[in-house]
Design a protein around this motif. Structure first.
Motif, mmCIF file in Angstrom:
data_model
loop_
_atom_site.group_PDB
_atom_site.id
_atom_site.type_symbol
_atom_site.label_atom_id
_atom_site.label_comp_id
_atom_site.label_asym_id
_atom_site.label_seq_id
_atom_site.Cartn_x
_atom_site.Cartn_y
_atom_site.Cartn_z
ATOM 1 N N HIS A 25 0.964 -1.161 0.129
ATOM 2 C CA HIS A 25 -0.087 -0.210 -0.070
ATOM 3 C C HIS A 25 0.727 1.248 -0.042
ATOM 4 C CE1 HIS A 25 -3.349 -2.546 2.070
ATOM 5 N NE2 HIS A 25 -3.070 -2.774 0.891
ATOM 6 N N VAL A 26 1.966 1.173 -0.665
ATOM 7 C CA VAL A 26 2.718 2.487 -0.888
ATOM 8 C C VAL A 26 2.578 3.031 -2.171
ATOM 9 C CG1 VAL A 26 5.243 3.327 -0.661
ATOM 10 C CG2 VAL A 26 4.442 1.679 1.031
ATOM 11 N N ILE A 27 2.841 2.145 -3.241
ATOM 12 C CA ILE A 27 2.619 2.602 -4.563
ATOM 13 C C ILE A 27 1.668 1.729 -5.209
ATOM 14 C CG2 ILE A 27 3.641 3.008 -6.858
ATOM 15 C CD1 ILE A 27 6.221 3.611 -5.049
ATOM 16 N N GLY A 28 0.633 2.297 -5.973
ATOM 17 C CA GLY A 28 -0.318 1.451 -6.992
ATOM 18 C C GLY A 28 -0.341 1.695 -8.332
ATOM 19 N N SER A 29 -0.181 0.986 -9.185
ATOM 20 C CA SER A 29 -0.452 1.062 -10.656
ATOM 21 C C SER A 29 -1.957 0.350 -10.867
ATOM 22 C CB SER A 29 0.487 0.380 -11.489
ATOM 23 O OG SER A 29 1.838 0.939 -10.932
ATOM 24 N N TYR A 30 -2.507 1.229 -12.008
ATOM 25 C CA TYR A 30 -4.018 0.889 -12.333
ATOM 26 C C TYR A 30 -3.784 0.346 -13.836
ATOM 27 C CZ TYR A 30 -5.738 3.343 -8.399
ATOM 28 O OH TYR A 30 -6.343 3.629 -6.831
ATOM 29 N N VAL A 40 -1.780 3.364 -15.627
ATOM 30 C CA VAL A 40 -1.764 4.542 -15.171
ATOM 31 C C VAL A 40 -0.722 4.505 -13.907
ATOM 32 C CG1 VAL A 40 -3.062 6.493 -13.826
ATOM 33 C CG2 VAL A 40 -4.333 4.945 -15.673
ATOM 34 N N ASP A 41 0.468 5.304 -13.866
ATOM 35 C CA ASP A 41 1.453 5.478 -13.148
ATOM 36 C C ASP A 41 2.309 4.066 -12.946
ATOM 37 O OD1 ASP A 41 0.961 8.223 -12.939
ATOM 38 O OD2 ASP A 41 0.021 8.332 -11.109
ATOM 39 N N PRO A 42 3.000 3.780 -13.833
ATOM 40 C CA PRO A 42 3.841 2.253 -13.766
ATOM 41 C C PRO A 42 4.576 2.545 -12.434
ATOM 42 C CG PRO A 42 4.874 3.770 -15.118
ATOM 43 C CD PRO A 42 3.687 4.738 -15.015
ATOM 44 N N GLY A 43 4.967 3.677 -11.784
ATOM 45 C CA GLY A 43 5.735 3.577 -10.462
ATOM 46 C C GLY A 43 7.470 3.439 -10.754
ATOM 47 N N LEU A 48 9.349 -2.877 -11.068
ATOM 48 C CA LEU A 48 8.891 -3.541 -12.216
ATOM 49 C C LEU A 48 8.675 -5.021 -12.161
ATOM 50 C CD1 LEU A 48 10.827 -1.613 -15.067
ATOM 51 C CD2 LEU A 48 8.305 -1.349 -14.342
ATOM 52 N N PRO A 49 9.400 -5.840 -11.253
ATOM 53 C CA PRO A 49 9.120 -7.301 -11.296
ATOM 54 C C PRO A 49 7.965 -7.411 -10.674
ATOM 55 C CG PRO A 49 11.373 -6.855 -10.745
ATOM 56 C CD PRO A 49 10.910 -5.386 -10.931
ATOM 57 N N THR A 50 7.588 -6.712 -9.511
ATOM 58 C CA THR A 50 6.160 -6.914 -9.200
ATOM 59 C C THR A 50 5.054 -6.635 -9.704
ATOM 60 O OG1 THR A 50 7.385 -6.458 -6.809
ATOM 61 C CG2 THR A 50 4.949 -6.304 -6.975
ATOM 62 N N LEU A 51 5.121 -5.468 -10.689
ATOM 63 C CA LEU A 51 4.262 -4.902 -11.636
ATOM 64 C C LEU A 51 4.033 -5.991 -12.555
ATOM 65 C CD1 LEU A 51 2.538 -2.559 -12.605
ATOM 66 C CD2 LEU A 51 4.289 -1.715 -13.588
ATOM 67 N N ALA A 78 6.357 7.780 -12.113
ATOM 68 C CA ALA A 78 6.918 7.744 -13.466
ATOM 69 C C ALA A 78 8.407 7.426 -13.635
ATOM 70 C CB ALA A 78 6.704 9.310 -14.256
ATOM 71 N N GLY A 79 8.896 6.856 -12.560
ATOM 72 C CA GLY A 79 10.463 6.489 -12.891
ATOM 73 C C GLY A 79 10.854 5.296 -13.772
ATOM 74 N N ALA A 80 9.701 4.344 -14.059
ATOM 75 C CA ALA A 80 10.093 3.361 -14.495
ATOM 76 C C ALA A 80 9.609 3.387 -16.314
ATOM 77 C CB ALA A 80 9.269 2.220 -14.352
ATOM 78 N N THR A 81 8.981 4.755 -16.513
ATOM 79 C CA THR A 81 8.579 4.755 -18.061
ATOM 80 C C THR A 81 9.696 4.773 -18.837
ATOM 81 O OG1 THR A 81 7.045 6.509 -16.866
ATOM 82 C CG2 THR A 81 7.427 6.629 -19.211
ATOM 83 N N GLY A 82 10.700 5.335 -18.693
ATOM 84 C CA GLY A 82 11.800 5.185 -19.696
ATOM 85 C C GLY A 82 12.419 3.767 -19.903
#
Length: 313
Positions: A25-30, A40-43, A48-51, A78-82
């Motif tokens: 419950h710290v960062i969620g992606s939709y 929405v918001d990949p974190g 990334l492994p958890t996503l 947005a850190g993982a976007t690139g």
């Protein structure tokens, strides 16, 4: 401060807990399902492994995703976007026009973040790669996005950040609010202000909350963390708390209190507001909205406001 129920998401929207540094419950992606799936918001890159595992639970992979919708460009959103675009060049990125230049050339953004996080940058967020300009669509607010059969309205929402937008999903009535509505853990009604530096603006924030209210959404979808089913009550309670924190910091500054004393007092206020809760949830609140950064953002807001007023006189 428990809420009576946890709202259910629409069938075509899934929340993935990115489990940042192993904490829930710290960062969620939709995940937006449909004929043109999107995130929405990949974190940050560290999640990334958890996503990826979360996508797999819904029968998806990153190669199935067509678009990344960024509420704003802070590293936890947005850190993982690139990194994702470098691995999956078909991805299309939607971001506000003020944030787009920093996604294309992130050096200034990273220098600013390093002032906050120092040696913890890598551990917390991982790499932040540039996004090729051709992969980006810039937004100003007022646009309508078509993701297959899904229609999404874009609304400019400064206050937390000058490059913040909200995404209103017309089909479900849900609005992806990023950090505009603060941090509220599942099972709680308490929303904590999220006011990190450098560009907190309370006047703009009030207007953004008015925009959110006027949409009359069915759900608020918070990055930190999850759906809120009582949007109107949440919005007003959040604004009252945001104002209270801002006025407290203003008053302590006028009293000449030093930084550490003010942070200690704000921490005590936050603890009193939150009450007795399980340590795991208290940790989620602190990691999602660190008290030190919230104080820094509010103190900077008052300092910059005083400078503007002095220059105008």
């Amino acid at each position: 401060m428990t809420a009576p129920t946890t709202p259910t998401l629409p069938d075509d929207i899934k929340l993935i807990d990115d489990m940042h540094l192993g904490q829930r419950h710290v960062i969620g992606s939709y995940l937006l399902l449909g004929d043109e799936p999107a995130l929405v918001d990949p974190g940050p890159t560290t999640v990334l492994p958890t996503l990826e595992a979360g996508l797999a639970e819904h029968g998806m992979s990153f190669s199935d995703i067509r678009a990344l919708l960024l509420t704003h460009i802070h590293l936890d959103h947005a850190g993982a976007t690139g990194t994702l675009v470098s691995r999956y060049p078909h991805l299309h990125v939607y971001v506000h026009e003020r944030g787009a230049p920093h996604m294309i050339a992130p050096e200034r953004l990273l220098r600013s973040a390093e002032r906050l996080y120092g040696d913890d940058m890598g551990r917390l967020w991982g790499e932040f790669l540039a996004v090729p300009e051709q992969n980006i669509t810039t937004l100003a607010g007022g646009e309508t996005l078509r993701l297959g059969r899904r229609t999404i309205q874009v609304h400019y929402a400064p206050g937390h950040a000058s490059h913040h937008v909200m995404y209103f999903d017309e089909g479900t009535g849900a609005v992806f609010v990023g950090d505009t509505a603060g941090a509220r853990m599942p099972g709680f009604s308490y929303a904590r202000p999220a006011t990190p530096p450098p560009d907190i603006d309370l006047e703009s924030w009030r207007r953004s909350l008015d925009t959110m209210r006027d949409l009359d959404p069915s759900l608020l979808l918070l990055t930190h963390f999850g759906p809120v089913a009582n949007p109107q009550a949440h919005i007003e309670a959040y604004w009252e708390r945001l104002q209270r924190w801002a006025e407290l910091v203003h008053g302590w500054t006028d009293q000449g209190l030093d930084e550490q004393t003010q942070i200690g007092r704000l921490r005590a206020v936050a603890a009193q507001e939150l009450g007795q809760i399980p340590p795991i949830d208290e940790t989620s609140y602190q990691r999602a909205t660190p008290i030190e950064q919230s104080w820094q953002g509010l103190a900077r807001y008052w300092r910059k406001r005083a400078e503007r007023e002095a220059n105008a006189s």
